[in-house]
Design a protein around this motif. Structure first.
Motif, mmCIF file in Angstrom:
data_model
loop_
_atom_site.group_PDB
_atom_site.id
_atom_site.type_symbol
_atom_site.label_atom_id
_atom_site.label_comp_id
_atom_site.label_asym_id
_atom_site.label_seq_id
_atom_site.Cartn_x
_atom_site.Cartn_y
_atom_site.Cartn_z
ATOM 1 N N GLU A 49 2.357 11.350 -12.865
ATOM 2 C CA GLU A 49 3.416 12.196 -13.325
ATOM 3 C C GLU A 49 4.477 12.524 -12.023
ATOM 4 O O GLU A 49 5.659 12.739 -12.333
ATOM 5 C CB GLU A 49 2.860 13.268 -13.803
ATOM 6 C CG GLU A 49 2.144 13.280 -15.118
ATOM 7 C CD GLU A 49 2.928 12.698 -16.146
ATOM 8 O OE1 GLU A 49 4.198 13.118 -16.609
ATOM 9 O OE2 GLU A 49 2.733 11.682 -16.952
ATOM 10 N N GLN A 50 3.841 12.563 -11.008
ATOM 11 C CA GLN A 50 4.426 12.760 -9.606
ATOM 12 C C GLN A 50 5.295 11.648 -9.166
ATOM 13 O O GLN A 50 5.855 11.681 -8.164
ATOM 14 C CB GLN A 50 3.633 13.551 -8.567
ATOM 15 C CG GLN A 50 2.792 14.796 -8.815
ATOM 16 C CD GLN A 50 1.720 14.952 -7.810
ATOM 17 O OE1 GLN A 50 1.209 13.796 -7.182
ATOM 18 N NE2 GLN A 50 1.608 16.236 -7.697
ATOM 19 N N GLY A 51 4.986 10.316 -9.663
ATOM 20 C CA GLY A 51 5.894 9.221 -9.208
ATOM 21 C C GLY A 51 5.406 8.574 -8.059
ATOM 22 O O GLY A 51 5.853 8.131 -7.409
ATOM 23 N N ARG A 52 3.900 8.785 -8.071
ATOM 24 C CA ARG A 52 3.153 8.370 -6.963
ATOM 25 C C ARG A 52 2.034 7.272 -7.322
ATOM 26 O O ARG A 52 1.125 7.491 -7.318
ATOM 27 C CB ARG A 52 2.604 9.257 -6.107
ATOM 28 C CG ARG A 52 3.449 10.278 -5.469
ATOM 29 C CD ARG A 52 3.133 11.619 -5.241
ATOM 30 N NE ARG A 52 2.203 11.526 -4.133
ATOM 31 C CZ ARG A 52 1.396 12.964 -3.727
ATOM 32 N NH1 ARG A 52 1.720 13.973 -4.255
ATOM 33 N NH2 ARG A 52 0.548 12.752 -2.593
ATOM 34 N N PRO A 53 2.824 5.948 -7.766
ATOM 35 C CA PRO A 53 1.969 5.081 -8.533
ATOM 36 C C PRO A 53 0.801 4.320 -7.614
ATOM 37 O O PRO A 53 -0.397 4.079 -8.118
ATOM 38 C CB PRO A 53 2.981 4.036 -8.924
ATOM 39 C CG PRO A 53 3.980 4.248 -8.237
ATOM 40 C CD PRO A 53 3.951 5.524 -7.634
ATOM 41 N N LYS A 82 2.344 1.279 -13.907
ATOM 42 C CA LYS A 82 3.423 2.040 -12.879
ATOM 43 C C LYS A 82 3.440 1.230 -11.686
ATOM 44 O O LYS A 82 4.692 0.943 -11.006
ATOM 45 C CB LYS A 82 2.863 3.434 -12.802
ATOM 46 C CG LYS A 82 2.936 4.268 -13.919
ATOM 47 C CD LYS A 82 4.283 4.412 -14.483
ATOM 48 C CE LYS A 82 4.568 5.165 -15.540
ATOM 49 N NZ LYS A 82 5.720 5.266 -16.005
ATOM 50 N N VAL A 86 6.495 -0.974 -9.244
ATOM 51 C CA VAL A 86 6.764 -0.815 -7.917
ATOM 52 C C VAL A 86 6.829 -2.381 -7.092
ATOM 53 O O VAL A 86 7.691 -2.326 -6.288
ATOM 54 C CB VAL A 86 5.797 0.187 -7.044
ATOM 55 C CG1 VAL A 86 6.025 0.439 -5.501
ATOM 56 C CG2 VAL A 86 6.226 1.588 -7.756
#
Length: 133
Positions: A49-53, A82, A86
């Motif tokens: 959810e924080q965008g820290r895959p 996710k 990246v």
């Protein structure tokens, strides 16, 4: 509205703190791998959810190593998807393919009789739409 957002953030920060504590092996008590896996799974979901895959994937892999169950498999599958995005953006197509293959395997392993089957099928559907060149 702003107060609600601030309250939610404080609650998430407190939860994160306790999840991190629960994820560590206890020093003076018996270890409980399923409880640690649950905490790691929550941390992985939060990182997604924080965008820290990358962190999400690491936490999810640790959770699965502790407790190979449908919830941890689904969390790792979500994190792998996710993280694949990246690494693909960084030109690492082979690594992205490997992550998507792992996500497919994890999501496909969710039994139909569980509550996690529908989300796993949704994830599989989203993976089918992705290409890695």
């Amino acid at each position: 509205q702003q107060s609600d957002a601030g309250d939610r953030l404080r609650k998430l920060q407190a939860a994160e703190y306790y999840w991190q504590m629960a994820a560590e092996p206890p020093r003076e008590a018996c270890d409980n791998p399923p409880a640690r896996a649950l905490a790691l799974g929550y941390l992985a979901s939060l990182r997604i959810e924080q965008g820290r895959p990358e962190e999400a994937y690491r936490f999810a892999a640790e959770a699965l190593a502790l407790c190979d169950e449908p919830p941890t498999r689904l969390v790792r599958a979500r994190a792998a998807v996710k993280q694949a995005a990246v690494v693909r953006a960084n030109g690492e197509d082979a690594a992205a393919r490997a992550l998507l293959d792992q996500a497919r395997e994890d999501a496909s392993s969710i039994p139909p009789q569980t509550d996690l089957y529908a989300p796993a099928q949704d994830l599989l559907h989203s993976i089918r739409g992705q290409t890695t060149n």
